[in-house]
Motif scaffolding. Sequence first.
Motif, PDB file in Angstrom:
ATOM      1  N   SER A  96      79.394  56.111  -2.251  1.00 32.98           N
ATOM      2  CA  SER A  96      79.529  57.636  -2.610  1.00 32.98           C
ATOM      3  C   SER A  96      78.575  58.224  -1.807  1.00 32.98           C
ATOM      4  CB  SER A  96      79.581  57.838  -4.265  1.00 32.98           C
ATOM      5  OG  SER A  96      78.136  57.599  -4.787  1.00 32.98           O
ATOM      6  N   CYS A  97      78.937  59.719  -1.856  1.00 35.95           N
ATOM      7  CA  CYS A  97      77.612  60.426  -0.974  1.00 35.95           C
ATOM      8  C   CYS A  97      77.843  61.871  -1.772  1.00 35.95           C
ATOM      9  CB  CYS A  97      78.057  60.586   0.490  1.00 35.95           C
ATOM     10  SG  CYS A  97      77.285  61.832   1.262  1.00 35.95           S
ATOM     11  N   LYS A  98      77.155  62.253  -2.445  1.00 35.76           N
ATOM     12  CA  LYS A  98      77.200  63.448  -3.284  1.00 35.76           C
ATOM     13  C   LYS A  98      76.594  64.583  -2.715  1.00 35.76           C
ATOM     14  CE  LYS A  98      76.397  65.794  -7.824  1.00 35.76           C
ATOM     15  NZ  LYS A  98      77.881  66.484  -7.917  1.00 35.76           N
TER      16      LYS A  98
ATOM     17  N   GLN B 260      73.381  59.534  -1.748  1.00 34.94           N
ATOM     18  CA  GLN B 260      74.081  58.283  -1.702  1.00 34.94           C
ATOM     19  C   GLN B 260      73.754  57.277  -2.846  1.00 34.94           C
ATOM     20  OE1 GLN B 260      73.844  57.908   3.143  1.00 34.94           O
ATOM     21  NE2 GLN B 260      75.174  56.444   2.112  1.00 34.94           N
ATOM     22  N   SER B 261      74.930  56.365  -3.087  1.00 39.26           N
ATOM     23  CA  SER B 261      74.631  55.492  -4.059  1.00 39.26           C
ATOM     24  C   SER B 261      73.768  54.458  -3.643  1.00 39.26           C
ATOM     25  CB  SER B 261      75.936  54.884  -4.547  1.00 39.26           C
ATOM     26  OG  SER B 261      76.852  54.704  -3.264  1.00 39.26           O
TER      27      SER B 261
ATOM     28  N   TYR C 251      83.637  59.400  -0.508  1.00 40.88           N
ATOM     29  CA  TYR C 251      83.428  58.397  -0.949  1.00 40.88           C
ATOM     30  C   TYR C 251      84.039  57.321   0.383  1.00 40.88           C
ATOM     31  CZ  TYR C 251      83.383  59.425  -5.846  1.00 40.88           C
ATOM     32  OH  TYR C 251      82.966  60.108  -7.267  1.00 40.88           O
TER      33      TYR C 251
ATOM     34  N   SER D 242      75.091  68.571  -2.007  1.00 42.12           N
ATOM     35  CA  SER D 242      74.671  69.946  -2.751  1.00 42.12           C
ATOM     36  C   SER D 242      73.935  70.764  -1.941  1.00 42.12           C
ATOM     37  CB  SER D 242      73.612  69.524  -4.043  1.00 42.12           C
ATOM     38  OG  SER D 242      72.532  68.753  -3.343  1.00 42.12           O
TER      39      SER D 242
ATOM     40  N   SER E  41      83.567  67.070  -7.978  1.00 44.20           N
ATOM     41  CA  SER E  41      82.179  66.678  -7.992  1.00 44.20           C
ATOM     42  C   SER E  41      81.415  66.797  -6.533  1.00 44.20           C
ATOM     43  CB  SER E  41      82.095  65.429  -8.333  1.00 44.20           C
ATOM     44  OG  SER E  41      82.746  64.483  -7.625  1.00 44.20           O
ATOM     45  N   SER E  42      81.862  67.417  -5.617  1.00 40.38           N
ATOM     46  CA  SER E  42      81.395  67.614  -4.201  1.00 40.38           C
ATOM     47  C   SER E  42      80.717  66.193  -3.744  1.00 40.38           C
ATOM     48  CB  SER E  42      80.090  68.389  -4.071  1.00 40.38           C
ATOM     49  OG  SER E  42      80.807  69.954  -4.588  1.00 40.38           O
ATOM     50  N   THR E  43      81.754  65.310  -3.876  1.00 43.05           N
ATOM     51  CA  THR E  43      81.329  63.858  -3.589  1.00 43.05           C
ATOM     52  C   THR E  43      82.462  63.102  -2.467  1.00 43.05           C
ATOM     53  OG1 THR E  43      80.357  63.527  -5.711  1.00 43.05           O
ATOM     54  CG2 THR E  43      80.843  61.582  -4.403  1.00 43.05           C
TER      55      THR E  43
END
Lengths: 107, 116
Positions: free
Chosen positions: B21-23, B6-7, B80, B25, B76-78
């Motif tokens: 945001s939350c990326k 997360q950001s 929001y 993986s 980007s697999s993110t």
Amino acid sequence: DIQMTQSSSSFSVSLGDRVTITCKASEDIYNRLAWYQQKPGNAPRLLISGATSLETGVPSRFSGSGSGKDYTLSITSLQTEDVATYYCQQYWSTPPTFGGGTKLEIK
Amino acid sequence: EIQLQQSGPELMKPGASVKISCKASGYSFTSYYMHWVKQSHGKSLEWIGYIDPFNGGTSYNQKFKGKATLTVDKSSSTAYMHLSSLTSEDSAVYYCARGNYPFAYWGQGTLVTVSA
């Protein structure tokens, strides 16, 4: 919304104690009940799903039981690393809802 | 390894908006819903809603309709979450969590502080 009630907001316990934390749903949740452990500054960690299924890597001193509206998390022989806040969550109906939490503290 | 990153923390003025945001993986991003959960200081957890990254479909807790808007960027697999018209009641840690129920994978949380 289904209300989840954890009867005790905090417990004072001794290392080595057996601890039982209860959670009551406002209606039958058909074992769609999870338990989480949360330590300060960390995200919740899933311990138990489906009321009784222990997640991979969770020590066997943790166990869950119950059915219908009433559920229990038990910890046999409390260890230092078990000091945390524990939350129940129902996921039978939307919105999923959490109990208020039970904080374990050492005497 | 499945990770949700997360950001960072946000300090916002009342009335402002914020987007966190939350990326994701370590797994197929479009195969699992992404949920968001609010935890006010010293309080319990509240489910905000989820988004289906495959088609952008959303479901919100009635309490957060009009407050939170969930989106994704598949490239980007993110995921929001946009929070609007911030008040002190929105000060909290916000988590993303990967579906299905229950939540086995969580982000580390993003602290949003609303203060004049």
